[in-house]
Design an enzyme around this catalytic site. Structure first.
Site, PDB file in Angstrom:
ATOM      1  CB  CYS A 171      28.141  85.414  82.738  1.00  0.00           C
ATOM      2  SG  CYS A 171      27.491  86.354  81.354  1.00  0.00           S
ATOM      3  CB  CYS A 188      31.180  89.592  76.048  1.00  0.00           C
ATOM      4  SG  CYS A 188      31.415  89.157  77.782  1.00  0.00           S
TER       5      CYS A 188
END
Length: 165
Positions: free
Chosen positions: A65, A134
Site C-alpha cells: 500500500c 496499518c
C-alpha cells in the site's frame, strides 16, 4: 456505489439537512471517530536524535500500500520510555495507528511496550479488516524501535568492556 455506502453509513436525514463535501463524507462514513481524531490531531509527531544512545528508531513499510512509518522512543536510565515520536507517510489509519502507538508506549518499560499488539491498536481505533495492516505496521515499528534501542545498549556495554581492558 456512493449511494449504497451512504445508505449504510449515514441516516437519510443527513442528506435532507445539508450536503456533505467529499472529505466530510469520507470521514463521517468510512472512518471511526477515533481514527479521524488521531488523523486530524496527531499526537507526538516529530523526531528524536537518532544518534543518542537512549533513542531507538524503527522504520517499517508496507510495499503493498506504500505506507511508511518511522517511530522513535527515548528511554531513561531506569528503562522507562519517556518520549515517543513518529513520522508516517500513509493513509489516515496508518497515521492514527502511529499516533496511538506513541501514546501507548510512553510511560511503559521496554518489556511492557513489547506487549502492545496490533490487535489492541486495531480494536481501539475500530479499524476495518482492510486497514489491519496499518495496526500491524505500528506494532512492527514499536518492535523495531525497541530492537534498535537494545542494540545500542549492547554496543555501549561492549565499548565499556573494551575500555576497561
Amino acid at each position: 456505489m456512493a449511494s449504497t455506502v451512504a445508505n449504510k453509513c449515514l441516516s437519510p436525514l443527513a442528506f435532507l439537512t445539508r450536503r456533505l463535501s467529499a472529505p466530510e463524507f469520507i470521514t463521517q462514513c468510512c472512518y471511526h471517530q477515533k481514527v479521524v481524531d488521531h488523523y486530524e490531531n496527531p499526537r507526538n509527531v516529530g523526531t528524536l536524535d537518532k544518534h543518542s544512545k537512549n533513542v531507538g528508531t524503527g522504520l517499517v513499510g508496507a510495499p503493498a500500500c506504500g505506507d511508511v512509518m518511522k517511530l522513535q522512543i527515548e528511554v531513561d536510565d531506569q528503562g522507562k520510555i519517556v518520549d515517543a515520536r513518529f513520522k508516517t507517510f500513509g493513509c489516515g489509519s496508518a497515521i492514527a495507528s502511529s499516533s496511538l502507538a506513541t501514546e501507548w508506549v510512553k510511560g511503559k518499560s521496554v518489556d511492557e511496550a513489547l506487549t502492545i499488539r496490533n490487535t489492541d491498536i486495531a480494536k481501539e481505533l475500530c479499524l476495518p479488516p482492510v486497514k489491519l495492516h496499518c495496526s500491524m505496521l505500528a506494532e512492527d515499528a514499536i518492535k523495531a524501535a525497541l530492537a534498535d534501542y537494545r542494540l545500542k545498549q549492547q554496543d555501549e556495554q561492549k565499548e565499556a568492556v573494551r575500555a576497561s581492558i
